[in-house]
Scaffold this motif. Structure first.
Motif, mmCIF file in Angstrom:
data_model
loop_
_atom_site.group_PDB
_atom_site.id
_atom_site.type_symbol
_atom_site.label_atom_id
_atom_site.label_comp_id
_atom_site.label_asym_id
_atom_site.label_seq_id
_atom_site.Cartn_x
_atom_site.Cartn_y
_atom_site.Cartn_z
ATOM 1 N N ILE A 124 -25.004 19.839 0.992
ATOM 2 C CA ILE A 124 -26.212 19.037 0.801
ATOM 3 C C ILE A 124 -26.484 18.203 2.044
ATOM 4 N N GLU A 125 -27.623 18.429 2.656
ATOM 5 C CA GLU A 125 -28.041 17.688 3.841
ATOM 6 C C GLU A 125 -28.942 16.526 3.438
ATOM 7 N N VAL A 126 -28.921 15.459 4.229
ATOM 8 C CA VAL A 126 -29.780 14.301 3.995
ATOM 9 C C VAL A 126 -30.795 14.213 5.121
ATOM 10 N N MET A 127 -32.063 14.224 4.758
ATOM 11 C CA MET A 127 -33.112 14.022 5.756
ATOM 12 C C MET A 127 -34.373 13.512 5.078
ATOM 13 N N VAL A 128 -35.117 12.712 5.805
ATOM 14 C CA VAL A 128 -36.371 12.182 5.287
ATOM 15 C C VAL A 128 -37.416 13.291 5.288
ATOM 16 N N LEU A 252 -42.964 1.708 9.572
ATOM 17 C CA LEU A 252 -42.310 1.840 10.876
ATOM 18 C C LEU A 252 -43.287 2.384 11.910
ATOM 19 N N ARG A 253 -44.011 3.431 11.535
ATOM 20 C CA ARG A 253 -44.965 4.046 12.459
ATOM 21 C C ARG A 253 -46.045 3.064 12.889
ATOM 22 N N ALA A 254 -46.436 2.197 11.958
ATOM 23 C CA ALA A 254 -47.510 1.240 12.239
ATOM 24 C C ALA A 254 -47.016 -0.008 12.960
ATOM 25 N N ARG A 307 -40.489 0.536 16.601
ATOM 26 C CA ARG A 307 -40.971 1.585 17.502
ATOM 27 C C ARG A 307 -39.864 2.591 17.785
ATOM 28 N N ARG A 308 -38.670 2.099 18.065
ATOM 29 C CA ARG A 308 -37.547 2.998 18.348
ATOM 30 C C ARG A 308 -37.115 3.755 17.089
ATOM 31 N N ARG A 309 -37.119 3.047 15.946
ATOM 32 C CA ARG A 309 -36.677 3.676 14.698
ATOM 33 C C ARG A 309 -37.644 4.771 14.262
ATOM 34 N N ALA A 310 -38.926 4.562 14.482
ATOM 35 C CA ALA A 310 -39.939 5.526 14.041
ATOM 36 C C ALA A 310 -39.774 6.875 14.724
ATOM 37 N N GLU A 311 -39.157 6.882 15.915
ATOM 38 C CA GLU A 311 -38.966 8.134 16.631
ATOM 39 C C GLU A 311 -38.081 9.100 15.849
ATOM 40 N N LEU A 312 -37.202 8.557 14.981
ATOM 41 C CA LEU A 312 -36.327 9.405 14.169
ATOM 42 C C LEU A 312 -37.110 10.206 13.142
ATOM 43 N N PHE A 313 -38.322 9.737 12.801
ATOM 44 C CA PHE A 313 -39.121 10.373 11.760
ATOM 45 C C PHE A 313 -40.364 11.053 12.324
ATOM 46 N N SER A 314 -40.329 11.335 13.608
ATOM 47 C CA SER A 314 -41.460 12.025 14.221
ATOM 48 C C SER A 314 -41.508 13.466 13.734
ATOM 49 N N TYR A 316 -41.561 16.038 15.557
ATOM 50 C CA TYR A 316 -40.595 16.802 16.354
ATOM 51 C C TYR A 316 -39.190 16.666 15.778
ATOM 52 N N ALA A 317 -38.788 15.439 15.417
ATOM 53 C CA ALA A 317 -37.441 15.215 14.889
ATOM 54 C C ALA A 317 -37.232 15.963 13.575
ATOM 55 N N VAL A 318 -38.255 15.937 12.703
ATOM 56 C CA VAL A 318 -38.144 16.639 11.417
ATOM 57 C C VAL A 318 -38.064 18.150 11.631
ATOM 58 N N ALA A 319 -38.909 18.675 12.514
ATOM 59 C CA ALA A 319 -38.891 20.116 12.788
ATOM 60 C C ALA A 319 -37.553 20.535 13.387
ATOM 61 N N GLU A 320 -37.035 19.750 14.311
ATOM 62 C CA GLU A 320 -35.757 20.080 14.936
ATOM 63 C C GLU A 320 -34.630 20.079 13.910
ATOM 64 N N ARG A 321 -34.632 19.088 13.019
ATOM 65 C CA ARG A 321 -33.575 19.006 12.003
ATOM 66 C C ARG A 321 -33.653 20.203 11.048
ATOM 67 N N LEU A 322 -34.872 20.560 10.623
ATOM 68 C CA LEU A 322 -35.010 21.701 9.730
ATOM 69 C C LEU A 322 -34.546 22.993 10.407
ATOM 70 N N MET A 323 -34.897 23.157 11.674
ATOM 71 C CA MET A 323 -34.487 24.383 12.372
ATOM 72 C C MET A 323 -32.966 24.436 12.508
ATOM 73 N N GLN A 324 -32.317 23.292 12.683
ATOM 74 C CA GLN A 324 -30.850 23.267 12.729
ATOM 75 C C GLN A 324 -30.270 23.751 11.397
ATOM 76 N N ILE A 325 -30.891 23.306 10.294
ATOM 77 C CA ILE A 325 -30.427 23.735 8.976
ATOM 78 C C ILE A 325 -30.682 25.224 8.778
ATOM 79 N N TYR A 326 -31.896 25.664 9.118
ATOM 80 C CA TYR A 326 -32.238 27.070 8.926
ATOM 81 C C TYR A 326 -31.295 27.981 9.716
#
Length: 329
Positions: A124-128, A252-254, A307-314, A316-326
């Motif tokens: 089980i992976e954890v991701m937003v 965070l984004r705002a 601003r720095r924290r929001a970069e984790l939920f960009s 790009y970050a979500v796509a990269e994490r999903l591709m790692q799982i796939y």
């Protein structure tokens, strides 16, 4: 690789999967993505979002990933008959055991799934989740003023978004508002409920009704402007409430300073970019809100952390994490 994406249950946004597919295509264009009924046939990998995997995926032994969007079937048994709950539990247990990976939104949810359904936690992976598209740019001044007039918003206000029910502790903010020196108001966005009617009566009894606004029918496209017009975002669900991290990510984004309930889910989302309080501790809520409203230095520090924290939920970050799982399957 041809990747199939299941369509969304009603609880998720209708455009979630179209947006997810477009993001994956943008950042991992070497793969092909199909959505809906076409996703069941001829795919090399399947990503499901329901309580079961398609029979064709199972029979062909297609590598699969399964997202569990919420744990209502575990946490709220009273919403189901005994037969319904047994059926749903069986479907989820079977699907998660067959899937190569499961995805959920927090470490507590992973632990609960693992313990109660007897699933290997390493699967089980954890991701937003990629909840909504990030705004392509900040709303213009004209757009901000349009939204302010549309909802008759005050100059300075605390924003609260989410289910209007006791476990989200709107009353704690209302009580602090009654004692605060600041003239700021509070704007509550959420479907009208019996609890929202109670809160309005509570505000009248405390003589703060003029500083309280409810938006029952929010136009989704107005949300980015609303986050940028607000002075503070308050999100105070109990630890056992079915709370979403989506509003925290949007704040965070705002770059909107936040006062959050001290739960593991909130801390996993916001990290050090928020003030945390116990909703039942009236003095804590009052002090945190007044500080967030008035302390310019603190607000500047939090906005930089956000601003720095929001970069984790960009995207790009979500796509990269999903591709790692796939690609791990």
């Amino acid at each position: 690789m041809k990747i199939g994406l299941d369509t969304a249950p009603a609880a998720l946004r209708e455009t979630y999967f179209q947006h997810l597919a477009s993001v994956l295509a943008r950042y991992a264009p070497e793969h092909e993505y199909v959505i809906g009924t076409e996703a069941n046939d001829g795919v090399d990998l399947y990503h499901g979002f329901r309580s079961s995997l398609p029979l064709s995926v199972h029979l062909r032994r297609v590598p699969s990933v399964m997202t569990v969007p919420n744990l209502n079937f575990l946490r709220y048994p009273h919403l189901y008959t005994f037969a319904e709950r047994l059926f749903v539990l069986t479907l989820y247990r079977r699907a998660l055991r067959r899937a190569g990976r499961g995805i959920t939104v927090s470490a507590p949810a992973r632990e609960e799934l693992s313990e109660r359904l007897n699933i290997d936690p390493s699967k089980i992976e954890v991701m937003v989740p990629l909840a909504v598209p990030a705004p392509r740019g900040n709303p213009s001044q004209a757009e901000l003023e349009h939204v302010r007039r549309k909802y008759a918003l005050p100059e300075h206000f605390i924003l609260m978004i989410g289910t209007v029910e006791p476990r989200h502790n709107h009353q704690a903010v209302f009580a602090a508002l009654a004692d605060a020196a600041s003239p700021a108001g509070v704007v509550v966005c959420g479907r009208r409920t019996a609890w929202s009617d109670y809160l309005l009566g509570y505000a009248r009894a405390r003589r703060i009704a003029a500083r309280v606004d409810f938006i029952y029918e929010l136009t989704p496209s107005d949300l980015p402007a609303l986050f940028r017009l607000a002075r503070v975002f308050a999100y105070l669900p109990d630890a056992d409430a079915e709370a979403s991290v989506v509003p925290v990510v949007e704040a965070l984004r705002a770059g909107l300073p936040m006062v959050l309930s001290d739960t593991q889910v909130n801390r996993e989302a916001a990290g050090e970019a928020a003030a945390y309080v116990r909703p039942e501790a009236r003095g804590e809520v009052l002090a945190a809100l007044e500080n967030a409203l008035e302390d310019v230095s603190w607000r500047r520090t939090m906005q930089e952390r956000e601003r720095r924290r929001a970069e984790l939920f960009s995207e790009y970050a979500v796509a990269e994490r999903l591709m790692q799982i796939y690609t791990s399957l």
